[in-house]
Structure formats: C-alpha cells, structure tokens
Design an enzyme around this catalytic site. Structure first.
Site, PDB file in Angstrom:
ATOM      1  N   GLU A  99      67.566 -23.360  26.515  1.00 29.96           N
ATOM      2  CA  GLU A  99      67.389 -22.964  27.875  1.00 29.96           C
ATOM      3  C   GLU A  99      68.740 -22.941  28.676  1.00 29.96           C
ATOM      4  OE1 GLU A  99      65.150 -24.676  26.307  1.00 29.96           O
ATOM      5  OE2 GLU A  99      62.867 -24.527  26.989  1.00 29.96           O
ATOM      6  N   GLU A 125      58.865 -26.816  21.898  1.00 31.95           N
ATOM      7  CA  GLU A 125      58.035 -27.788  23.091  1.00 31.95           C
ATOM      8  C   GLU A 125      56.516 -27.726  22.934  1.00 31.95           C
ATOM      9  OE1 GLU A 125      60.894 -25.526  26.004  1.00 31.95           O
ATOM     10  OE2 GLU A 125      60.751 -27.373  26.977  1.00 31.95           O
TER      11      GLU A 125
HETATM   12  N1  CO8 Z   1      61.215 -13.183  23.666  1.00 32.13           N
HETATM   13  C1  CO8 Z   1      61.137 -11.944  23.355  1.00 32.13           C
HETATM   14  N2  CO8 Z   1      61.392 -11.269  22.314  1.00 32.13           N
HETATM   15  C2  CO8 Z   1      62.150 -12.035  21.242  1.00 32.13           C
HETATM   16  C3  CO8 Z   1      62.321 -13.458  21.419  1.00 32.13           C
HETATM   17  C4  CO8 Z   1      62.081 -14.076  22.614  1.00 32.13           C
HETATM   18  N3  CO8 Z   1      62.206 -15.312  22.895  1.00 32.13           N
HETATM   19  N4  CO8 Z   1      62.964 -13.965  20.298  1.00 32.13           N
HETATM   20  C5  CO8 Z   1      63.056 -12.887  19.485  1.00 32.13           C
HETATM   21  N5  CO8 Z   1      62.438 -11.745  20.044  1.00 32.13           N
HETATM   22  C6  CO8 Z   1      62.393 -10.437  19.359  1.00 32.13           C
HETATM   23  C7  CO8 Z   1      63.750  -9.708  19.446  1.00 32.13           C
HETATM   24  O1  CO8 Z   1      63.857  -9.119  20.637  1.00 32.13           O
HETATM   25  C8  CO8 Z   1      63.452  -8.672  18.092  1.00 32.13           C
HETATM   26  O2  CO8 Z   1      62.747  -7.643  18.701  1.00 32.13           O
HETATM   27  P1  CO8 Z   1      63.101  -6.054  18.250  1.00 32.13           P
HETATM   28  O3  CO8 Z   1      63.021  -6.081  16.739  1.00 32.13           O
HETATM   29  O4  CO8 Z   1      62.203  -5.406  18.975  1.00 32.13           O
HETATM   30  O5  CO8 Z   1      64.517  -5.871  18.642  1.00 32.13           O
HETATM   31  C9  CO8 Z   1      62.818  -9.550  17.205  1.00 32.13           C
HETATM   32  O6  CO8 Z   1      62.026 -10.636  18.035  1.00 32.13           O
HETATM   33  C10 CO8 Z   1      63.439 -10.291  16.268  1.00 32.13           C
HETATM   34  O7  CO8 Z   1      64.438 -10.744  16.921  1.00 32.13           O
HETATM   35  P2  CO8 Z   1      66.078 -10.756  16.242  1.00 32.13           P
HETATM   36  O8  CO8 Z   1      66.180  -9.497  15.959  1.00 32.13           O
HETATM   37  O9  CO8 Z   1      66.806 -11.234  17.412  1.00 32.13           O
HETATM   38  O10 CO8 Z   1      66.253 -11.893  15.049  1.00 32.13           O
HETATM   39  P3  CO8 Z   1      67.313 -12.384  14.618  1.00 32.13           P
HETATM   40  O11 CO8 Z   1      66.907 -13.050  13.247  1.00 32.13           O
HETATM   41  O12 CO8 Z   1      68.557 -11.771  14.661  1.00 32.13           O
HETATM   42  O13 CO8 Z   1      67.448 -13.661  15.738  1.00 32.13           O
HETATM   43  C11 CO8 Z   1      66.558 -15.411  17.239  1.00 32.13           C
HETATM   44  C12 CO8 Z   1      66.457 -14.797  15.779  1.00 32.13           C
HETATM   45  C13 CO8 Z   1      67.817 -16.417  16.914  1.00 32.13           C
HETATM   46  C14 CO8 Z   1      65.489 -16.461  17.271  1.00 32.13           C
HETATM   47  C15 CO8 Z   1      66.860 -14.738  18.357  1.00 32.13           C
HETATM   48  O14 CO8 Z   1      66.136 -13.746  18.278  1.00 32.13           O
HETATM   49  C16 CO8 Z   1      67.009 -15.438  19.696  1.00 32.13           C
HETATM   50  O15 CO8 Z   1      67.901 -16.151  19.821  1.00 32.13           O
HETATM   51  N6  CO8 Z   1      65.698 -15.370  20.313  1.00 32.13           N
HETATM   52  C17 CO8 Z   1      65.520 -15.842  21.609  1.00 32.13           C
HETATM   53  C18 CO8 Z   1      65.399 -17.205  21.654  1.00 32.13           C
HETATM   54  C19 CO8 Z   1      65.256 -17.811  23.131  1.00 32.13           C
HETATM   55  O16 CO8 Z   1      66.251 -17.977  23.765  1.00 32.13           O
HETATM   56  N7  CO8 Z   1      64.215 -18.070  23.591  1.00 32.13           N
HETATM   57  C20 CO8 Z   1      63.745 -18.524  24.749  1.00 32.13           C
HETATM   58  C21 CO8 Z   1      63.878 -19.885  25.037  1.00 32.13           C
HETATM   59  S1  CO8 Z   1      63.852 -20.462  26.762  1.00 32.13           S
HETATM   60  C22 CO8 Z   1      62.240 -21.040  26.680  1.00 32.13           C
HETATM   61  O17 CO8 Z   1      61.502 -20.934  25.974  1.00 32.13           O
HETATM   62  C23 CO8 Z   1      61.858 -21.436  28.253  1.00 32.13           C
HETATM   63  C24 CO8 Z   1      60.501 -22.133  28.111  1.00 32.13           C
HETATM   64  C25 CO8 Z   1      60.078 -22.119  29.537  1.00 32.13           C
HETATM   65  C26 CO8 Z   1      58.396 -22.287  29.827  1.00 32.13           C
HETATM   66  C27 CO8 Z   1      58.103 -20.788  30.090  1.00 32.13           C
HETATM   67  C28 CO8 Z   1      56.579 -20.603  29.647  1.00 32.13           C
HETATM   68  C29 CO8 Z   1      56.323 -19.345  28.659  1.00 32.13           C
END
Ligand code: CO8
Length: 245
Positions: free
Chosen positions: A136, A116
């Site tokens: 989302e 976004e």
């Molecule tokens: N928030 C916090 N930490 C995260 C996020 C996130 N969105 N994404 C990844 N991380 C962290 C993980 O917790 C992990 O940390 P740790 O090593 O300490 O366990 C590290 O990053 C690496 O991530 P993964 O181990 O999960 O890595 P993978 O390769 O297995 O997976 C993915 C990568 C697919 C990207 C996976 O991490 C994932 O699905 N992440 C979440 C994505 C998500 O749902 N994001 C939120 C979207 S909603 C949104 O953005 C709404 C916007 C609204 C506006 C708000 C204003 C700010």
C-alpha cells in the site's frame, strides 16, 4: 449458493465450505464484484449449521490474491463515495465476525488485501513459493483492509513496521519465522493440508470451537484479567448450553 462471477462457493458433506477467489488471470485481485460476492457468502457461512469450517483459497497456481484490483483505483466518483461504500460493506469486519474457524490456503502471491484477508482467518497455510507483502505505501495508501491492525496481532511490532513502511515483500520462510503463517507446505500439499486441518477441527465440538475462537479473538483486545474473566464466562456459558441440551 452459486452463480457468483468472481468467487466459487462449494460445500462438502463433511462440513467444509470452500471459497475460491476466482480471477486467476488477474492473480485473483479483489475487485468490487468479488468484494460484493464475499460480502454475500460470509453471512451464509455464519448462518449455515452444516458449515463447520471455511477454507479460502485462490484459483490458478500463481496467487492467493494480489490484493485490491488496481485497475479500479480512481474509478470511484469521489473519495467520500468510496468511504461510504467501504463503510456500508465492511468486508474485513464481516470476515472477522465469522465465529466459525477459517483457514487461508495461500499458494503464491498474497499481497495487500490478499494477505489482509488471510489475516482475518484463524490459520494460514502457505506453499513454499508464496510471497507476502503490504504494498500500500508504494501506492500512496495506508493498509485499509485491516492489515495495520491485524498484522501486529500476529507479528512482532518492529517487523510489522518494516513490512508496512518499506512495502517490501517477504517469502514463505520469513513469513513462518515471524509468525505470519502457521506452516509451509509444498504446492501439491497445500489443499490436502488445509483439508486435513479442517477435518481435525471438525472432529471437535462445534460449540466449544465457537466459544474458544471468541475467547482468543476478543481476549486479544483485553487486559489479562479481563481476558480471564471472558474465558470464565464463556466456559460457563458452554457448560450451561450442554446441560440444557
Ligand atoms: N489488480 C489488478 N490486476 C492485477 C493485480 C491487481 N492487484 N495484480 C496483478 N494483476 C494482473 C496484471 O495486470 C496482469 O494482467 P495482464 O496479464 O492482463 O497484464 C496479471 O495480473 C499478471 O500480473 P503480472 O504480469 O504483473 O505478473 P508478475 O509475475 O509480473 O507480477 C505481481 C506479479 C508482483 C503480484 C504484480 O502483478 C503486482 O505487483 N501486482 C500488484 C500488487 C498490488 O499492488 N496490489 C494492490 C495492493 S493495495 C491493496 O490491496 C489495498 C487494499 C485496500 C482495500 C480495498 C478493498 C478491495
């Protein structure tokens, strides 16, 4: 400007401002601190006459940004306070109000608030291993960093609905096919390509760029007649500015 914790801000002598989303261990997720820092840096970009183009990129080699920091979800004391914070610091509105050209250099994941943010930029370059998505709906939310409005302005309506409603991720070639991104490059060419495009933009007249961006972005919300009227007004204003200088 420096001393930020979650972003790096750098300015080069040739007029490029680099914003690096800098939480690589959390895939550059946007937490409150990063949001505040971006909210501080964008007005500086707007006002600094030395900055001609801004490039946003992610630190590390895994992500542009994996979206909002999900570990912060539910930590705001109430829904009303959450809304108030968003209203007071409308980061996405701030992004869209920058009249200078902005480029997103996407290397890896660009999810939720990540893609976004990139959609608030004018040009999106992505590495061939990038993945995009609006997860989302998976989290029981609507896209709230502008995505429900910015994506339909780039991508055909039916495809946007599929991306938002299924919350599925798409890869770089599909992103290119549907117009979400401008071009795909190999990982090692991401930053050099963004820089080359920025320099090409900088070689053009600064006022012309500002007026052209204004015409393109504001015109999208107008009828063709209104848009043509806007284009005429802006080109006259540019001419007057030239004559006066
Ligand atoms: N928030 C916090 N930490 C995260 C996020 C996130 N969105 N994404 C990844 N991380 C962290 C993980 O917790 C992990 O940390 P740790 O090593 O300490 O366990 C590290 O990053 C690496 O991530 P993964 O181990 O999960 O890595 P993978 O390769 O297995 O997976 C993915 C990568 C697919 C990207 C996976 O991490 C994932 O699905 N992440 C979440 C994505 C998500 O749902 N994001 C939120 C979207 S909603 C949104 O953005 C709404 C916007 C609204 C506006 C708000 C204003 C700010």
């Amino acid at each position: 400007m420096n001393g930020f914790e979650n972003i790096i801000y750098e300015k080069t002598d040739d007029g490029i401002a680099w914003i690096t989303l800098n939480r690589p261990k959390a895939l550059n997720a946007v937490n409150t601190k990063m949001r505040d820092e971006l909210y501080e840096v964008l007005p500086a970009i707007k006002q600094d006459p030395d900055v001609r183009v801004a490039i946003v990129k992610g630190a590390g080699d895994r992500a542009f940004s994996a979206g909002a920091d999900i570990s912060e979800f539910g930590t705001v004391p109430s829904v009303a306070i959450g809304r108030e914070i968003r209203w007071e610091r409308d980061l996405w509105g701030m992004f869209l109000s920058v009249q200078k050209p902005m480029i997103a250099a996407i290397g890896g994941f660009a999810l939720g608030a990540g893609i976004e943010m990139a959609m608030c930029c004018d040009i999106r370059i992505a590495s061939d291993d990038s993945q995009f998505g609006l997860p989302e709906a998976n989290l029981g939310m609507v896209p709230t960093a502008g995505g429900s409005q910015t994506m339909p302005r780039l991508v055909l309506h039916g495809r946007v609905s599929e991306i938002v409603l299924t919350a599925d991720r798409i890869d770089a070639s599909e992103g290119l096919r549907i117009g979400l991104i401008n071009r795909i490059v190999s990982r090692d060419q991401l930053i050099p390509t963004a820089e080359t495009i920025a320099k090409k933009i900088i070689s053009n007249d600064a006022s012309a760029l500002m007026y052209a961006k204004n015409a393109i972005t504001r015109g999208l919300d107008m009828t063709l007649d209104q848009g043509l009227e806007l284009e005429k007004r802006l080109s006259m204003a540019l001419l007057r500015k030239r004559i006066a200088s």
